[in-house]
Design an enzyme around this catalytic site. Structure first.
Site, short mmCIF file in Angstrom:
data_model
loop_
_atom_site.label_atom_id
_atom_site.label_comp_id
_atom_site.label_asym_id
_atom_site.label_seq_id
_atom_site.Cartn_x
_atom_site.Cartn_y
_atom_site.Cartn_z
N GLU A 1 -23.51 -79.22 69.10
CA GLU A 1 -22.72 -78.95 70.31
C GLU A 1 -21.43 -79.77 70.31
O GLU A 1 -21.47 -81.00 70.21
CB GLU A 1 -23.55 -79.28 71.56
CG GLU A 1 -22.83 -78.89 72.84
CD GLU A 1 -23.66 -79.15 74.09
OE1 GLU A 1 -24.90 -79.05 74.04
OE2 GLU A 1 -23.05 -79.46 75.12
N LYS B 1 -30.55 -82.75 80.81
CA LYS B 1 -30.20 -82.06 79.56
C LYS B 1 -29.08 -82.83 78.85
O LYS B 1 -29.09 -82.98 77.63
CB LYS B 1 -29.78 -80.62 79.84
CG LYS B 1 -29.58 -79.76 78.62
CD LYS B 1 -28.17 -79.84 78.05
CE LYS B 1 -28.04 -78.98 76.81
NZ LYS B 1 -26.75 -79.13 76.14
N HIS C 1 -14.45 -79.98 76.79
CA HIS C 1 -15.40 -79.16 76.05
C HIS C 1 -14.69 -78.02 75.33
O HIS C 1 -14.93 -77.78 74.15
CB HIS C 1 -16.42 -78.61 77.05
CG HIS C 1 -17.62 -78.02 76.39
ND1 HIS C 1 -18.65 -78.80 75.93
CD2 HIS C 1 -17.94 -76.75 76.09
CE1 HIS C 1 -19.56 -78.02 75.39
NE2 HIS C 1 -19.14 -76.78 75.47
#
Ligand code: MEV
Length: 444
Positions: free
Chosen positions: A90, A283, A396
């Site tokens: 990720e 998470k 991100h």
């Protein structure tokens, strides 16, 4: 539907060679497409022995699944420097860890503590009879249970661990006639799954054998039925704490220190009270925990299961991290149940795992617990800091830009130009696609 199901059925798949397995899967699912073979083949290792090693980690192996390994340097943990290896796909997780490491390095670094170090497992069994007699029986055989495990526990005891305790739990309120032998273990530097399960299976044998010899039992009582013997991945007594703290005035960001700490506090409160948020909050913590666990060859599925169960230990799923703001001091911490190993499993045979453990200064099991908890806390700090300031999408999507460019098959020159362009523009799949098209049409 039914016809197809039978068409694709195969007997003896595991007996086929690697090439035969691939040939079967190509014929069955890929319409004999040759590309399918090349996709798998390109990840085979040229070193035959290394490939064999990887093949033998699992079954029916046909290729290797490659994951990026990133590094997060500048961690100061209990006064020592660390560079933390992270296996994760990720984007922005490693970048966030690096940022948090640098931030807290200037503010005293991370502090850690092992709170408890016990693992556990159960023999689940059915006993139909007089509970008092069962208690007596258990007290009589407790020493025998341990003794008959001597061969299994000998080495672990030599290393300073072993079987800590065995208890009898009456669970008949949950299920009729259901009892447990609940045992606790210290598995030192190993995760200890094989050790614990071997001990439990031996306990079950002893329990059954001794019941047949216990005279006060009736014939029915002698017939204890073992349901199963297995370790528990719920390890609330294998607990580590990691924390950071600094004066509020030192919390530099695009907000004022006061605003930052207040918003941070609210963010934690929301995660503590709202499960919709708690799951995502946790998470983010697992982004760090899993990445280091995978890099160090640990069973991240067991870790995930145990941690999420711990997050709901009081009946409500809640945040794994917490914050206090007292006397102008910002104190942020996490407590995680972590059953990890630095010996056993693939730790001594997977070359990258060995390398990562060396990078972490060959930690003991307890030391690795501390490092993994720090990775989780750092990740959580990074995520909340972004969420309460710029939001996560800015960072991100910047990191994700390269994935989009790769998906669109852009070359190095196009990548460099568009990375530059998107320094001051909003990234989305369509905006990147549009700019790439312009570039290709010489419009930029
Ligand atoms: C994304 O992988 C993780 C976050 O969603 C965590 C969080 O919301 O705290 C950013």
């Amino acid at each position: 539907m039914k016809k197809n199901f039978y068409k694709n059925k195969i007997e003896g798949f595991s007996k086929l060679s690697k090439l035969e397995k691939i040939a079967w899967v190509n014929n069955t699912y890929f319409h004999k497409d040759n590309d399918s073979f090349s996709v798998l083949e390109q990840y085979w290792n040229n070193d035959i022995d290394l490939q064999k090693l990887h093949d033998e980690f699992s079954e029916n192996t046909i290729s290797n699944f490659i994951f990026p390994l990133g590094l997060a340097p500048n961690f100061l943990i209990d006064g020592e420097d660390y560079t933390i290896p992270m296996a994760i796909e990720e984007s922005s997780v490693v970048a966030a860890a690096c940022k948090a490491a640098k931030f807290w390095r200037k503010r005293g670094g991370f502090k850690t503590k092992i709170i408890d170090f016990k693992k556990n497992g159960q023999v689940h069994f059915i006993f139909k009879g007089d509970k008092k007699k069962l208690n007596k029986f258990f007290n009589k055989i407790k020493v025998i249970l341990k003794k008959e495990c001597d061969k299994i526990s000998h080495n672990m005891t030599k290393r300073g661990g072993g079987i800590l305790n065995i208890e009898l739990f009456d669970k008949t309120n949950d299920i009729a006639n259901y009892f447990q032998l609940n045992a606790t273990f210290d598995t030192v530097d190993s995760m200890g799954a094989n050790f614990i399960n071997s001990c439990l299976e031996q306990f079950a044998k002893t329990l059954k054998k001794e019941a047949l010899l216990f005279e006060p039992f009736t014939e029915k009582e002698k017939n204890i039925e073992i349901i199963m013997s297995i370790l528990s991945n719920y390890v609330p007594d294998c607990l580590v704490r990691a924390e950071v703290s600094c004066p509020i005035a030192d919390l530099e960001s695009e907000l004022t220190p006061k605003q930052f700490s207040e918003k941070f506090y609210q963010a934690i409160n929301i995660a503590k009270t709202q499960k919709e948020r708690a799951v995502t909050h946790n998470k983010g913590i697992m982004n760090g925990v899993d990445a280091v666990s995978i890099a160090t060859g640990n069973d991240f599925r067991a870790i995930e299961a145990g941690i999420h169960a711990y997050a709901s230990r009081n009946g409500n799923y809640t945040s794994l991290s917490d914050l206090s703001i007292k006397n102008g001091v910002f104190n942020f911490w996490i407590e995680l149940p972590l059953s990890l190993g630095t010996v056993g499993g693939i730790t001594a045979i997977h070359p990258i795992v060995k390398w990562c453990l060396k990078l972490l200064k060959n930690p003991t099991g307890k030391e690795l617990m501390k490092l993994v908890a720090v990775a989780g806390l750092a990740q959580n700090f990074g995520a909340i800091s972004s969420l309460i300031t710029s939001g996560i999408q800015k960072g991100h999507m910047k990191m994700h830009l390269i994935n989009i460019l790769n998906t669109l098959n852009s070359n190095e020159d196009e990548k460099n130009k568009l990375i530059h362009h998107f320094k001051s523009n909003i990234v989305s799949f369509s905006s990147v696609e549009k700019e790439l098209l312009k570039l290709r049409n010489n419009e930029l």
